[in-house]
Write a protein that holds these residues in place. Sequence first.
Motif, PDB file in Angstrom:
ATOM      1  N   VAL A  23       0.836  -1.196   0.000  1.00 36.78           N
ATOM      2  CA  VAL A  23       0.000   0.000   0.000  1.00 36.78           C
ATOM      3  C   VAL A  23       0.871   1.247   0.000  1.00 36.78           C
ATOM      4  O   VAL A  23       1.800   1.361   0.811  1.00 36.78           O
ATOM      5  CB  VAL A  23      -0.927   0.030   1.238  1.00 36.78           C
ATOM      6  CG1 VAL A  23      -1.826   1.270   1.202  1.00 36.78           C
ATOM      7  CG2 VAL A  23      -1.763  -1.234   1.313  1.00 36.78           C
ATOM      8  N   LEU A  24       0.575   2.178  -0.899  1.00 33.75           N
ATOM      9  CA  LEU A  24       1.177   3.509  -0.874  1.00 33.75           C
ATOM     10  C   LEU A  24       0.172   4.427  -0.189  1.00 33.75           C
ATOM     11  O   LEU A  24      -0.988   4.513  -0.608  1.00 33.75           O
ATOM     12  CB  LEU A  24       1.449   3.997  -2.297  1.00 33.75           C
ATOM     13  CG  LEU A  24       2.041   5.413  -2.422  1.00 33.75           C
ATOM     14  CD1 LEU A  24       3.488   5.421  -1.956  1.00 33.75           C
ATOM     15  CD2 LEU A  24       1.942   5.907  -3.865  1.00 33.75           C
ATOM     16  N   TYR A  25       0.619   5.109   0.887  1.00 35.84           N
ATOM     17  CA  TYR A  25      -0.346   5.903   1.642  1.00 35.84           C
ATOM     18  C   TYR A  25       0.314   7.111   2.304  1.00 35.84           C
ATOM     19  O   TYR A  25       1.545   7.220   2.383  1.00 35.84           O
ATOM     20  CB  TYR A  25      -1.044   5.035   2.687  1.00 35.84           C
ATOM     21  CG  TYR A  25      -0.248   4.762   3.939  1.00 35.84           C
ATOM     22  CD1 TYR A  25      -0.553   5.390   5.144  1.00 35.84           C
ATOM     23  CD2 TYR A  25       0.830   3.877   3.923  1.00 35.84           C
ATOM     24  CE1 TYR A  25       0.186   5.144   6.288  1.00 35.84           C
ATOM     25  CE2 TYR A  25       1.565   3.608   5.062  1.00 35.84           C
ATOM     26  CZ  TYR A  25       1.236   4.260   6.243  1.00 35.84           C
ATOM     27  OH  TYR A  25       1.980   4.019   7.370  1.00 35.84           O
ATOM     28  N   ASP A  82      -1.212  17.418  -9.527  1.00 36.83           N
ATOM     29  CA  ASP A  82      -1.266  16.777  -8.224  1.00 36.83           C
ATOM     30  C   ASP A  82      -0.087  15.824  -8.076  1.00 36.83           C
ATOM     31  O   ASP A  82       0.407  15.262  -9.060  1.00 36.83           O
ATOM     32  CB  ASP A  82      -2.585  16.017  -8.081  1.00 36.83           C
ATOM     33  CG  ASP A  82      -2.774  15.457  -6.680  1.00 36.83           C
ATOM     34  OD1 ASP A  82      -2.256  16.056  -5.719  1.00 36.83           O
ATOM     35  OD2 ASP A  82      -3.453  14.418  -6.535  1.00 36.83           O
ATOM     36  N   THR A  83       0.360  15.642  -6.842  1.00 38.79           N
ATOM     37  CA  THR A  83       1.424  14.696  -6.536  1.00 38.79           C
ATOM     38  C   THR A  83       1.218  14.146  -5.140  1.00 38.79           C
ATOM     39  O   THR A  83       0.684  14.836  -4.265  1.00 38.79           O
ATOM     40  CB  THR A  83       2.814  15.359  -6.627  1.00 38.79           C
ATOM     41  OG1 THR A  83       3.823  14.414  -6.241  1.00 38.79           O
ATOM     42  CG2 THR A  83       2.919  16.572  -5.712  1.00 38.79           C
ATOM     43  N   SER A  84       1.612  12.902  -4.932  1.00 38.13           N
ATOM     44  CA  SER A  84       1.526  12.306  -3.600  1.00 38.13           C
ATOM     45  C   SER A  84       2.849  12.409  -2.856  1.00 38.13           C
ATOM     46  O   SER A  84       2.955  11.939  -1.720  1.00 38.13           O
ATOM     47  CB  SER A  84       1.087  10.837  -3.707  1.00 38.13           C
ATOM     48  OG  SER A  84       1.954  10.112  -4.556  1.00 38.13           O
ATOM     49  N   ILE A  85       3.865  13.009  -3.468  1.00 39.55           N
ATOM     50  CA  ILE A  85       5.162  13.172  -2.810  1.00 39.55           C
ATOM     51  C   ILE A  85       5.034  14.213  -1.700  1.00 39.55           C
ATOM     52  O   ILE A  85       4.649  15.351  -1.938  1.00 39.55           O
ATOM     53  CB  ILE A  85       6.241  13.601  -3.814  1.00 39.55           C
ATOM     54  CG1 ILE A  85       6.434  12.523  -4.870  1.00 39.55           C
ATOM     55  CG2 ILE A  85       7.564  13.879  -3.107  1.00 39.55           C
ATOM     56  CD1 ILE A  85       7.348  12.928  -5.993  1.00 39.55           C
ATOM     57  N   ALA A  86       5.333  13.808  -0.486  1.00 37.93           N
ATOM     58  CA  ALA A  86       5.250  14.693   0.675  1.00 37.93           C
ATOM     59  C   ALA A  86       6.055  14.073   1.809  1.00 37.93           C
ATOM     60  O   ALA A  86       6.513  12.929   1.714  1.00 37.93           O
ATOM     61  CB  ALA A  86       3.796  14.894   1.099  1.00 37.93           C
ATOM     62  N   ASP A  87       6.212  14.825   2.902  1.00 41.79           N
ATOM     63  CA  ASP A  87       6.982  14.327   4.043  1.00 41.79           C
ATOM     64  C   ASP A  87       6.357  13.081   4.670  1.00 41.79           C
ATOM     65  O   ASP A  87       7.035  12.320   5.362  1.00 41.79           O
ATOM     66  CB  ASP A  87       7.100  15.421   5.111  1.00 41.79           C
ATOM     67  CG  ASP A  87       7.981  16.568   4.665  1.00 41.79           C
ATOM     68  OD1 ASP A  87       8.784  16.365   3.742  1.00 41.79           O
ATOM     69  OD2 ASP A  87       7.855  17.669   5.227  1.00 41.79           O
ATOM     70  N   LEU A 145       4.769  10.517   3.049  1.00 42.57           N
ATOM     71  CA  LEU A 145       4.547   9.417   2.111  1.00 42.57           C
ATOM     72  C   LEU A 145       5.212   8.132   2.620  1.00 42.57           C
ATOM     73  O   LEU A 145       6.405   8.127   2.941  1.00 42.57           O
ATOM     74  CB  LEU A 145       5.098   9.783   0.736  1.00 42.57           C
ATOM     75  CG  LEU A 145       4.835   8.777  -0.396  1.00 42.57           C
ATOM     76  CD1 LEU A 145       3.340   8.658  -0.661  1.00 42.57           C
ATOM     77  CD2 LEU A 145       5.570   9.202  -1.664  1.00 42.57           C
ATOM     78  N   HIS A 146       4.442   7.055   2.680  1.00 46.62           N
ATOM     79  CA  HIS A 146       4.947   5.770   3.159  1.00 46.62           C
ATOM     80  C   HIS A 146       4.486   4.639   2.238  1.00 46.62           C
ATOM     81  O   HIS A 146       3.478   4.759   1.546  1.00 46.62           O
ATOM     82  CB  HIS A 146       4.443   5.456   4.577  1.00 46.62           C
ATOM     83  CG  HIS A 146       5.129   6.232   5.648  1.00 46.62           C
ATOM     84  ND1 HIS A 146       4.955   7.591   5.828  1.00 46.62           N
ATOM     85  CD2 HIS A 146       6.004   5.841   6.621  1.00 46.62           C
ATOM     86  CE1 HIS A 146       5.680   8.001   6.861  1.00 46.62           C
ATOM     87  NE2 HIS A 146       6.319   6.955   7.365  1.00 46.62           N
ATOM     88  N   GLU A 176       7.950   1.395   5.134  1.00 40.40           N
ATOM     89  CA  GLU A 176       9.102   2.172   4.662  1.00 40.40           C
ATOM     90  C   GLU A 176       8.664   3.624   4.457  1.00 40.40           C
ATOM     91  O   GLU A 176       7.657   3.894   3.785  1.00 40.40           O
ATOM     92  CB  GLU A 176       9.635   1.605   3.347  1.00 40.40           C
ATOM     93  CG  GLU A 176      10.836   2.330   2.786  1.00 40.40           C
ATOM     94  CD  GLU A 176      12.157   1.921   3.451  1.00 40.40           C
ATOM     95  OE1 GLU A 176      13.208   2.416   3.036  1.00 40.40           O
ATOM     96  OE2 GLU A 176      12.116   1.069   4.377  1.00 40.40           O
ATOM     97  N   TRP A 177       9.413   4.539   5.031  1.00 45.46           N
ATOM     98  CA  TRP A 177       9.148   5.970   4.861  1.00 45.46           C
ATOM     99  C   TRP A 177       9.863   6.450   3.607  1.00 45.46           C
ATOM    100  O   TRP A 177      11.073   6.274   3.459  1.00 45.46           O
ATOM    101  CB  TRP A 177       9.614   6.749   6.089  1.00 45.46           C
ATOM    102  CG  TRP A 177       9.477   8.248   5.966  1.00 45.46           C
ATOM    103  CD1 TRP A 177       8.513   8.940   5.320  1.00 45.46           C
ATOM    104  CD2 TRP A 177      10.356   9.216   6.546  1.00 45.46           C
ATOM    105  NE1 TRP A 177       8.711  10.290   5.447  1.00 45.46           N
ATOM    106  CE2 TRP A 177       9.844  10.490   6.192  1.00 45.46           C
ATOM    107  CE3 TRP A 177      11.503   9.139   7.324  1.00 45.46           C
ATOM    108  CZ2 TRP A 177      10.456  11.672   6.586  1.00 45.46           C
ATOM    109  CZ3 TRP A 177      12.111  10.313   7.730  1.00 45.46           C
ATOM    110  CH2 TRP A 177      11.592  11.565   7.364  1.00 45.46           C
ATOM    111  N   ILE A 178       9.131   7.053   2.673  1.00 43.53           N
ATOM    112  CA  ILE A 178       9.713   7.583   1.446  1.00 43.53           C
ATOM    113  C   ILE A 178      10.112   9.033   1.715  1.00 43.53           C
ATOM    114  O   ILE A 178       9.333   9.973   1.510  1.00 43.53           O
ATOM    115  CB  ILE A 178       8.726   7.492   0.269  1.00 43.53           C
ATOM    116  CG1 ILE A 178       8.146   6.081   0.170  1.00 43.53           C
ATOM    117  CG2 ILE A 178       9.416   7.891  -1.027  1.00 43.53           C
ATOM    118  CD1 ILE A 178       9.192   4.998  -0.033  1.00 43.53           C
TER     119      ILE A 178
END
Length: 238
Positions: free
Chosen positions: A26-28, A57-62, A64-65, A77-79
Amino acid sequence: MFEEYRFEGTELVVEFRDTADVRKVVLYNSSTDEEYEVIEHPPSVVRFRVVFPDRMDTSIADSLHVKAKTSDGWAEEWISETVHAHLEGIEVLQDGRARFDVMNQGRAPLLIQFVGIYGDVPNPTVDPQNDSFDRSSLDYGPSIIGIGENRPLTPSRTDLVVPSGETASFETRYAPFAFLNGADAADCSGKERTGQLAVVHASGGSASYSFSYRLSGDPTAVEGRSAEICNLTDSPRN
């Protein structure tokens, strides 16, 4: 569980050490618990779309896991990525618009939401770094378009995505160096001016750079527009 992750184009690529027991990935967003994408019975390498220029729009943020479900529970995993744009090579065009380069100095893909040129320029935009700046007011779009090899070929506006470590060239759709109410000799006297150029990232941040320039020559009408420019310019320096 997690071998590594990297960004390729508009995608996040995640590799696992062993997927024999991985049932779901899961990307969340850990701050909101919003699930962006779920992959059942994943292969050893999975890809998540994380940048969407067609809808800005983007899901890249502090927050994002990526988490993976196994028989023993969840592994996570923390991205962690920083998005940063460096602006350089500002040039005044003959119709009062501006041309410049944007370099992505981060590891994640950069999606440009808006670029403003303000300060001591004839036709300034809003200041994106002002406390009163409202992102929701950007209903007129990013205000720029790619040039050369970066010219968009489809309405999806992929020109607004700058991959990690790459540089893309843009020009403004507006004319910050045009005098909308006409120019006179004082406007085109060649005195040094200082402007600001700022880029707003779709992932939430912004960066601003100052530049100096001169406008000289005779006031000249811009073809097809009710504005004037100084027909000789010295390119800005930042």
